[in-house]
Design a protein around this motif. Structure first.
Motif, PDB file in Angstrom:
ATOM      1  N   LYS A 229       0.837  -1.195   0.000  1.00 50.97           N
ATOM      2  CA  LYS A 229       0.000   0.000   0.000  1.00 50.97           C
ATOM      3  C   LYS A 229       0.874   1.248   0.000  1.00 50.97           C
ATOM      4  O   LYS A 229       1.847   1.345   0.732  1.00 50.97           O
ATOM      5  CB  LYS A 229      -0.912  -0.012   1.227  1.00 50.97           C
ATOM      6  CG  LYS A 229      -1.966   1.058   1.207  1.00 50.97           C
ATOM      7  CD  LYS A 229      -2.922   0.889   2.371  1.00 50.97           C
ATOM      8  CE  LYS A 229      -3.990   1.951   2.329  1.00 50.97           C
ATOM      9  NZ  LYS A 229      -4.913   1.810   3.456  1.00 50.97           N
ATOM     10  N   THR A 230       0.523   2.197  -0.822  1.00 49.49           N
ATOM     11  CA  THR A 230       1.278   3.439  -0.967  1.00 49.49           C
ATOM     12  C   THR A 230       0.804   4.475   0.045  1.00 49.49           C
ATOM     13  O   THR A 230      -0.394   4.632   0.270  1.00 49.49           O
ATOM     14  CB  THR A 230       1.095   4.000  -2.395  1.00 49.49           C
ATOM     15  OG1 THR A 230       1.534   3.013  -3.321  1.00 49.49           O
ATOM     16  CG2 THR A 230       1.872   5.271  -2.593  1.00 49.49           C
ATOM     17  N   CYS A 231       1.747   5.172   0.622  1.00 47.12           N
ATOM     18  CA  CYS A 231       1.426   6.255   1.548  1.00 47.12           C
ATOM     19  C   CYS A 231       1.203   7.526   0.734  1.00 47.12           C
ATOM     20  O   CYS A 231       2.150   8.139   0.243  1.00 47.12           O
ATOM     21  CB  CYS A 231       2.569   6.446   2.548  1.00 47.12           C
ATOM     22  SG  CYS A 231       2.209   7.718   3.778  1.00 47.12           S
ATOM     23  N   THR A 232      -0.044   7.901   0.602  1.00 48.26           N
ATOM     24  CA  THR A 232      -0.376   9.110  -0.141  1.00 48.26           C
ATOM     25  C   THR A 232      -0.051  10.336   0.714  1.00 48.26           C
ATOM     26  O   THR A 232       0.095  10.219   1.943  1.00 48.26           O
ATOM     27  CB  THR A 232      -1.871   9.135  -0.501  1.00 48.26           C
ATOM     28  OG1 THR A 232      -2.631   9.240   0.717  1.00 48.26           O
ATOM     29  CG2 THR A 232      -2.288   7.902  -1.286  1.00 48.26           C
TER      30      THR A 232
ATOM     31  N   ASP B 189       4.847   4.395   7.868  1.00 48.56           N
ATOM     32  CA  ASP B 189       5.753   4.357   9.019  1.00 48.56           C
ATOM     33  C   ASP B 189       7.214   4.447   8.588  1.00 48.56           C
ATOM     34  O   ASP B 189       7.944   3.453   8.575  1.00 48.56           O
ATOM     35  CB  ASP B 189       5.489   3.077   9.815  1.00 48.56           C
ATOM     36  CG  ASP B 189       6.168   3.081  11.161  1.00 48.56           C
ATOM     37  OD1 ASP B 189       6.297   4.164  11.752  1.00 48.56           O
ATOM     38  OD2 ASP B 189       6.555   1.997  11.621  1.00 48.56           O
ATOM     39  N   GLN B 190       7.607   5.660   8.252  1.00 54.11           N
ATOM     40  CA  GLN B 190       8.993   5.918   7.874  1.00 54.11           C
ATOM     41  C   GLN B 190       9.316   7.391   8.118  1.00 54.11           C
ATOM     42  O   GLN B 190       8.423   8.200   8.299  1.00 54.11           O
ATOM     43  CB  GLN B 190       9.225   5.539   6.411  1.00 54.11           C
ATOM     44  CG  GLN B 190       8.262   6.195   5.441  1.00 54.11           C
ATOM     45  CD  GLN B 190       8.392   5.609   4.050  1.00 54.11           C
ATOM     46  OE1 GLN B 190       9.490   5.385   3.578  1.00 54.11           O
ATOM     47  NE2 GLN B 190       7.266   5.356   3.397  1.00 54.11           N
ATOM     48  N   GLY B 191      10.585   7.703   8.177  1.00 50.75           N
ATOM     49  CA  GLY B 191      11.022   9.086   8.352  1.00 50.75           C
ATOM     50  C   GLY B 191      10.492   9.726   9.619  1.00 50.75           C
ATOM     51  O   GLY B 191      10.514   9.125  10.696  1.00 50.75           O
TER      52      GLY B 191
ATOM     53  N   LYS C 248      -0.125  12.996   6.027  1.00 55.62           N
ATOM     54  CA  LYS C 248      -0.592  14.093   6.882  1.00 55.62           C
ATOM     55  C   LYS C 248      -1.427  13.553   8.036  1.00 55.62           C
ATOM     56  O   LYS C 248      -1.243  13.956   9.184  1.00 55.62           O
ATOM     57  CB  LYS C 248      -1.398  15.095   6.058  1.00 55.62           C
ATOM     58  CG  LYS C 248      -1.841  16.291   6.847  1.00 55.62           C
ATOM     59  CD  LYS C 248      -2.565  17.310   5.986  1.00 55.62           C
ATOM     60  CE  LYS C 248      -2.973  18.497   6.832  1.00 55.62           C
ATOM     61  NZ  LYS C 248      -3.638  19.528   6.030  1.00 55.62           N
ATOM     62  N   ALA C 249      -2.330  12.629   7.734  1.00 56.99           N
ATOM     63  CA  ALA C 249      -3.170  12.048   8.778  1.00 56.99           C
ATOM     64  C   ALA C 249      -2.325  11.254   9.778  1.00 56.99           C
ATOM     65  O   ALA C 249      -2.550  11.333  10.989  1.00 56.99           O
ATOM     66  CB  ALA C 249      -4.240  11.148   8.154  1.00 56.99           C
TER      67      ALA C 249
ATOM     68  N   VAL D   9      -0.077  10.953  15.492  1.00 56.22           N
ATOM     69  CA  VAL D   9       0.971  10.670  16.474  1.00 56.22           C
ATOM     70  C   VAL D   9       0.658  11.310  17.825  1.00 56.22           C
ATOM     71  O   VAL D   9       0.914  10.711  18.870  1.00 56.22           O
ATOM     72  CB  VAL D   9       2.352  11.136  15.938  1.00 56.22           C
ATOM     73  CG1 VAL D   9       3.391  11.136  17.024  1.00 56.22           C
ATOM     74  CG2 VAL D   9       2.785  10.252  14.785  1.00 56.22           C
ATOM     75  N   ASP D  10       0.079  12.486  17.806  1.00 52.05           N
ATOM     76  CA  ASP D  10      -0.223  13.195  19.054  1.00 52.05           C
ATOM     77  C   ASP D  10      -1.281  12.491  19.908  1.00 52.05           C
ATOM     78  O   ASP D  10      -1.399  12.773  21.099  1.00 52.05           O
ATOM     79  CB  ASP D  10      -0.681  14.623  18.763  1.00 52.05           C
ATOM     80  CG  ASP D  10       0.437  15.475  18.201  1.00 52.05           C
ATOM     81  OD1 ASP D  10       1.617  15.149  18.446  1.00 52.05           O
ATOM     82  OD2 ASP D  10       0.139  16.457  17.495  1.00 52.05           O
ATOM     83  N   SER D  11      -2.046  11.572  19.317  1.00 56.71           N
ATOM     84  CA  SER D  11      -3.102  10.900  20.081  1.00 56.71           C
ATOM     85  C   SER D  11      -2.748   9.451  20.424  1.00 56.71           C
ATOM     86  O   SER D  11      -3.617   8.685  20.830  1.00 56.71           O
ATOM     87  CB  SER D  11      -4.417  10.952  19.299  1.00 56.71           C
ATOM     88  OG  SER D  11      -4.280  10.260  18.073  1.00 56.71           O
TER      89      SER D  11
END
Length: 140
Positions: free
Chosen positions: A21-24, A55-57, A29-30, A35-37
């Motif tokens: 699956k590609t990370c669009t 899940d990278q960078g 952004k989502a 991450v904050d939650s």
């Protein structure tokens, strides 16, 4: 025999399609905002399911920080993690992957200490695994 082969094929196809699956940009952004939650193991698992393909960078670093925060500051929630693992076996590898050398050494030391000295007996195997992963990350 044909049913077994068909089931195996479907499983492999499903695993590959999820992995590929590609990370669009919208997903990234989502994932970054999510991450904050990440304040419970359930939220970490849901984040892995929804955005694991991103899940990278910087996103991976944010996930690592959230996971270490749970381990350092909410060690008492470890039973919640353990409870999720039987139905979500990929979660363990995800959590362990995020106990990494990008983390503050002090946090890695705290995780090792808690896994050694503050582990409920029912979680001893999980604690030992966490301790070893944190030690390996600290030595990298």
């Amino acid at each position: 025999m044909k049913k077994v082969i068909f089931v195996l094929f479907c499983g492999i196809f499903t695993a590959f399609s999820t992995w590929a699956k590609t990370c669009t940009p919208a997903d990234a952004k989502a994932a970054d905002m999510a991450v904050d939650s990440l304040d419970t193991w359930m939220a970490v698992n849901q984040n892995r399911i929804n955005y694991g393909h991103c899940d990278q960078g910087d996103i991976a670093e944010g996930n690592s920080e959230a996971i270490v925060h749970l381990l350092v500051d909410h060690w008492d929630s470890l039973a919640d993690l353990k409870a999720l693992l039987p139905k979500n076996p990929a979660l363990k590898a995800y959590v362990f992957r995020h106990i990494d050398s990008t983390l503050d050494t002090k946090d890695l030391d705290t995780i090792q200490s808690q896994a050694t000295h503050s582990c409920p007996s029912a979680l001893s195997t999980l604690c030992d695994e966490i301790r070893r992963v944190a030690l390996r990350a600290a030595n990298e």
